[in-house]
Design an enzyme around this catalytic site. Structure first.
Site, PDB file in Angstrom:
ATOM      1  CG  HIS A 186       8.651  27.639 -38.884  1.00  0.00           C
ATOM      2  ND1 HIS A 186       8.252  28.938 -38.679  1.00  0.00           N
ATOM      3  CD2 HIS A 186       7.593  26.869 -38.507  1.00  0.00           C
ATOM      4  CE1 HIS A 186       7.007  28.953 -38.216  1.00  0.00           C
ATOM      5  NE2 HIS A 186       6.582  27.710 -38.098  1.00  0.00           N
ATOM      6  CE  LYS A 222       6.367  25.233 -32.441  1.00  0.00           C
ATOM      7  NZ  LYS A 222       5.066  24.969 -33.068  1.00  0.00           N
TER       8      LYS A 222
END
Lengths: 150, 408
Positions: free
Chosen positions: B121, B224
């Site tokens: 990422h 998350k």
């Protein structure tokens, strides 16, 4: 599903799958690159402007159907037109993408300002997050025209 | 299928409609929805105990401090570590930046190498690019194997004593592929490099015993894993945290401040400059309480079965290409795909009309997209509250997208 039918009109899918004037120009021209960093859509534009008229143009891009179809339709609309008429057209396009439903943004009085196929993009207004997709080619065009002005 | 269906009632947002259809939320890899208990814990903090932490002797300040520190204890326990080794940060990104600026900047010099994988990422790429720019170090990437896993077969070619940092994801947010944690942490140790694990997707979806992973640092985010945005955690081996400089200075993180120099508060407080996100910490604590009550083994079993079902159903859709491992033991619940020549943004718009939320784009992993030679993917990602009927609705809507785009 009326909204989706209006968004994905046949003419849009046609321009998406068969983009007009895809490629690059050789020789003298101005070049501009636009992208939407949040989604990765890209639009590269080559313009040849002579005596205030766009005499040739080519585009390369990748992205969603709306961004690429908008770009392809724009190519059809600008080649052979004067920069003044194109500025006018761009203004009308911006208005079309922002005005309330029901108003007709198209001004038939000026030949250079008829939106033509571009009117198919009116459906995008119902999908506000997609307006930036339709705008990408036009913001790239503005950059290119700025270069010809300087 | 491990049935956690009853849990859906704990998530108020799951009962809303989108575009006249029941919400089908398949974007948990971006952020998860929050159970009522998390919302209540945060509200209760503001209604009853709101004050600044670690300063002031009044009752509210003591309560707020207790709540904040007990949240740290809960989050630390959730990954099997001591609260003294867990600093709260703004999220995974900030935690990795802390390591980059607090450790990387002070331990790297020109010609040193930072080893990453191509499936990272942006949060685990850009901070290292900054460190490389400031120190003259260079970034080196490991590519992928045929099954979207990190290819470690050529590790020997890039691994030498100039490698000072090995930083990698535990689970790709794009392909869902699990990272080779054991191989890379051992490889790092073998050349005296530190290993940094981006666990943003790993901690929410697996049972993590951080002390057993063999890594030096680990970063993850609350939002998350059912908690609020704005908070996450940085875990480090005790000696690494000691040798790491604070990346941010200010109140809370000091011991004594003089005119020209200061000393730092002990770990982990030296990494927490300024007033922390207290309500968010409380919410984070409530989120791990919730996950612990469900049991991470149940979460893992549920996600595996719904992911297997999704991979199976999606493979029935003509023109659909999945970018990620097919074997659920090698992956998590983020499923990236392309559908013919329909651009992922168009897929997302069409699905949204059916109330289905998926992510479309490069997923903050542009180097991976370039490597895979695709501009973007659509991604459906699953969590404990998703049910198989939602996969069925996804598949139905994808067929509709094929129709709109005239795919036959």
């Amino acid at each position: 599903m009326a909204g989706l039918d209006e968004l994905y009109r046949e003419v849009i899918l046609d321009h998406y799958r068969n983009p007009r004037r895809k490629g690059t120009l050789s020789g003298d021209h101005v070049h501009a690159e636009g992208n939407n960093p949040s989604c990765g859509d890209e639009f590269f534009l080559d313009l040849l402007v002579e005596d205030g008229v766009v005499v040739d143009a080519a585009m390369l891009g990748q992205g969603c159907s709306i961004s690429q179809a908008s770009g392809s339709m724009m190519m059809d609309a600008i080649v052979g037109q004067s920069v003044d008429d194109i500025q006018d057209l761009a203004g009308k396009f911006r208005i079309m993408m922002t005005i309330d439903e029901g108003e007709n943004p198209v001004d038939e009085e000026r030949p250079g300002s008829v939106l033509g196929d571009l009117e198919a993009l009116q459906g995008v207004r119902k999908f506000p997050v997609r307006i930036k997709c339709a705008d990408l080619a036009w913001t790239t065009l503005a950059q290119a025209l700025d270069q010809t002005a300087s | 299928m491990s049935d956690l269906r009853a849990l859906r009632a704990d998530f108020p947002i799951l009962s809303r409609e989108v575009n006249g259809k029941p919400l089908v939320y398949l974007d948990s890899a971006a952020t998860t929805q929050k159970p009522q208990s998390v919302l209540d814990a945060m509200n209760s903090y503001y209604e009853n105990s709101n004050a600044n932490v670690h300063r002031g002797a009044h009752t509210l300040a003591v309560e707020a401090t207790d709540l904040y520190e007990s949240a740290r204890t809960k989050v630390a326990a959730f990954i099997g570590t001591s609260p003294s080794q867990l600093a709260f940060t703004r999220g995974t990104t900030t935690a990795i930046n802390h390591i980059a600026y607090g450790w990387g900047l002070h331990h790297l010099s020109e010609g040193d190498k930072i080893l990453l994988t191509i499936m990272e990422h942006h949060a685990n790429i850009v901070p290292w690019q900054l460190v490389a720019k400031y120190t003259g170090a260079e970034l080196v990437y490991l590519d992928l194997d045929d099954d979207f896993g990190v290819d470690t077969s050529e590790l020997d070619k890039v691994l030498d004593e100039r490698v000072k940092i090995v930083s990698f994801s535990g689970m790709s947010n794009v392909t869902g592929a699990l990272g080779p944690i054991d191989v890379l942490s051992k490889a790092a140790a073998s050349v005296g490099a530190i290993s940094v694990l981006d666990a943003a997707q790993l901690v929410p979806h697996t049972n993590v015993d951080v002390e057993a992973l063999g890594v030096d640092f680990l970063a993850f985010s609350s939002h998350k894993m059912l908690g609020p945005t704005g908070i996450g955690a940085l875990w480090g081996r005790a000696d690494r945290l000691e040798e790491m400089e604070p990346a941010e200075g200010g109140g809370e993180m000091i011991n004594v401040v003089e005119r020209h120099a200061s000393t730092w508060a002990p770990v982990p407080h030296k990494f927490e400059a300024g007033t922390p996100p207290i309500a968010e910490a409380v919410g984070f604590g409530a989120a791990v309480d919730y996950l612990s009550a469900v049991g991470m083994d149940n979460v893992v079993a549920h996600e595996r079965s719904i992911t297997a079902y999704a991979l199976d159903r999606l493979s029935e859709v003509p023109d659909l290409t999945i970018y990620g491992p097919k074997d659920v033991s090698k992956r998590g619940g983020a499923v990236s795909f392309e559908l013919g020549d329909i651009h992922p943004h168009d897929i997302a718009t069409i699905l949204d009309q059916d109330g289905i939320a998926v992510r479309a784009g490069h997923h903050c992993a542009r180097p991976l997209m370039k490597y895979l030679e695709i501009p973007a993917t659509a991604r459906a990602s699953f969590y404990l509250y998703n049910v198989p009927e939602e996969v069925d609705l996804l598949v139905e809507s994808l067929h509709k997208a094929r129709g709109i785009f005239g795919l036959v």
